[in-house]
Design a protein around this motif. Structure first.
Motif: not given
Length: 518
Positions: A47-53, A55-71, A92-95
């Motif tokens: 479940t993602m809390i994206d830092g902008t304010g 609301p949480p949303e999930g489930p999401v997959d975050i794809v990282v390429k090298d050192s940056r968020i790609a998707a 799974t089930g985490m934040f």
């Protein structure tokens, strides 16, 4: 009885400068300390809390390429993405949140925490991926710029480090007492590689104004601890008028809101150099200010918002003042606080902040009352559009690295911040405070495509209970089994796409403590 003479800014800087010479070198990061960065890393099912304010949303997959968020794949990633990843973290089930930003950091000294590696690992173990040092060390021999460089290259196990220099410190050019010299010092600090300037408010206002103007020209950040020795000339209101970017602690605010007279009314036997006197009388300021919510109160807050200042209250660093027994016996001290650090915390005539020489119920009640207007001012400032960030000022007054940072979360919520506002202060706001003076967008602080992969993953919902972020976790009774369970803690901290196991980081710290205890 002669009162103890134990602290002034000049004494603090001079003794700290000597102490830095004896600091132990930070060891190089080993191949088994953190893994990555990966060509492709997938964090699944959180479940993602994206830092902008948002609301949480999930489930999401975050794809990282090298050192940056790609998707950011909402609902999950295609099997092809999972199968081609170099590593998959099952969250799974985490934040998952952006990495936390501590905007008020220091390293220790040989007498209390001789190796910065101790604090760096504690910060990472609590999800802190970026720290602004104000300063990390003092004096010309401090290692803050070297550690900044090594951390940027991931050669040490440490958060991303931003180094501010205390105005007039570190350089070989002698005392800074004129506007021209102030500008020269700022240019020197920028050329040396410092990101900004920390002011202790002990200089004439024309010198301060010149330094602030020069810092802005060179895109250096500025932040002030508006101590009592200079606040009669430069309150927080005045500092913001002169162009100060940030104000930390409570200093300067109450002096801007006095209801009867232009100066604080100290008792006749007050002694700033006596820590017991200094800190016990701070709380009495609450009785000398205008009524919170009054026209004068609102006018002051409006002026701060319009001035574009950032507030970093560091509520936690003074929290022992309202309940010293609780702070002294915190459950993490035995396993994670170095014996030398615990000794530094104890009442002393020589250690900054060790002022509990004869701390009374009256003193604690006064501090509890002082927090009421201080917290209201911070919350009102936030509600009117002001930026508030999270800083911990660790290594003093029973506040140990990492644990102190999470303590600030709890105190911001006590001040009236909604949990999402606390996370925003700890992530996006902290990144913006550091990067706004640079004139460029912050590359971290939010979970967005293209941002640096600075992330923190926790098994429990922090919005429901910030206590679950402490390295010691949270005790909860299982109502089905009637068994007391310890839950929470950060599971993984990711910096620059490198995955750190928070449990292992804490084990490393526990070994440091045990080794020093022998």
């Amino acid at each position: 009885m002669i009162r103890s003479l134990i602290f002034s800014v000049a004494l603090f800087l001079s003794t700290a400068a000597v102490a830095q010479n004896g600091m132990e070198p930070v060891p190089a990061r080993q191949s088994d300390e953190g893994s990555g960065p990966y060509s492709s890393l997938v964090i699944r099912g959180a479940t993602m809390i994206d830092g902008t304010g948002a609301p949480p949303e999930g489930p999401v997959d975050i794809v990282v390429k090298d050192s940056r968020i790609a998707a950011i794949n909402r609902g999950g990633s295609p099997e092809s993405v999972i199968n081609s990843a170099d590593r998959v973290v099952d969250a799974t089930g985490m934040f998952i949140m952006p990495g936390f930003v501590d905007v008020h950091g220091h390293n220790g000294d040989p007498g209390k925490a001789p190796n910065p590696d101790y604090g760096y690992r504690l910060w990472l173990a609590h999800g802190v991926t970026s720290v602004r040092g104000v300063s990390f060390g003092f004096g010309p021999d401090s290692t803050d710029l070297d550690h900044k460089r090594r951390s940027a290259a991931n050669l040490i196990v440490a958060p991303r480090l931003f180094a501010y220099a205390v105005f007039g410190d570190k350089w070989p050019g002698g005392p800074v007492r004129t506007p021209a010299k102030a500008r020269e010092w700022v240019r020197w600090a920028e050329n040396a590689g410092y990101d900004g300037v920390k002011f202790f408010n002990t200089d004439a206002s024309d010198v301060l104004a010149a330094a602030l103007d020069e810092a802005e020209k060179h895109k250096m950040g500025t932040v002030a601890h508006l101590g009592q020795r200079g606040v009669a000339q430069v309150t927080a209101r005045k500092a913001v008028e002169l162009g100060m970017d940030g104000v930390t602690h409570f200093y300067g605010h109450m002096e801007s809101l006095l209801k009867d007279g232009a100066l604080v009314r100290y008792p006749n036997d007050y002694n700033y150099l006596d820590e017991q006197s200094r800190f016990s009388e701070v709380a009495r300021l609450a009785t000398q200010i205008v009524e919170p919510g009054s026209e004068e109160w609102d006018d002051y807050i409006d002026s701060m918002v319009e001035g574009g200042v950032t507030l970093s209250p560091t509520f936690n660093i003074y929290s022992a003042s309202r309940d010293v027994m609780r702070a002294r016996t915190a459950e993490w001290h035995q396993k994670y606080t170095l014996p030398s650090l615990m000794n530094f915390y104890e009442p002393s005539l020589t250690n900054h902040g060790s002022y509990y020489h004869d701390w009374s119920t009256e003193d604690e009640v006064a501090w509890r009352n002082f927090y009421v207007p201080w917290m209201k001012l911070t919350n009102d400032f936030k509600n009117k559009g002001g930026r508030v960030t999270v800083g911990s000022d660790p290594g003093y007054i029973y506040q140990t690295w990492g644990f102190a940072y999470i303590g600030e979360f709890e105190m911001l919520q006590e001040a009236g911040f909604a949990p999402l506002e606390v996370i925003q202060a700890a992530t996006m706001n902290g990144a913006d405070e550091i990067y706004k003076p640079k004139g460029i967008p912050a590359p971290f602080g939010k979970i967005k495509v293209g941002m640096l992969a600075d992330l923190v993953i926790a098994p429990e919902n922090p919005l429901a209970n910030f206590k679950t972020l402490y390295g010691t976790g949270h005790l909860r009774l299982n109502r089905d089994t009637n068994v007391l369970e310890r839950v929470g803690g950060v599971r993984w901290t990711i910096k620059d796409g490198i995955v750190y196991d928070a449990h292992i980081l804490l084990e490393d710290v526990a070994e440091m403590v045990a080794s020093q205890s022998q």
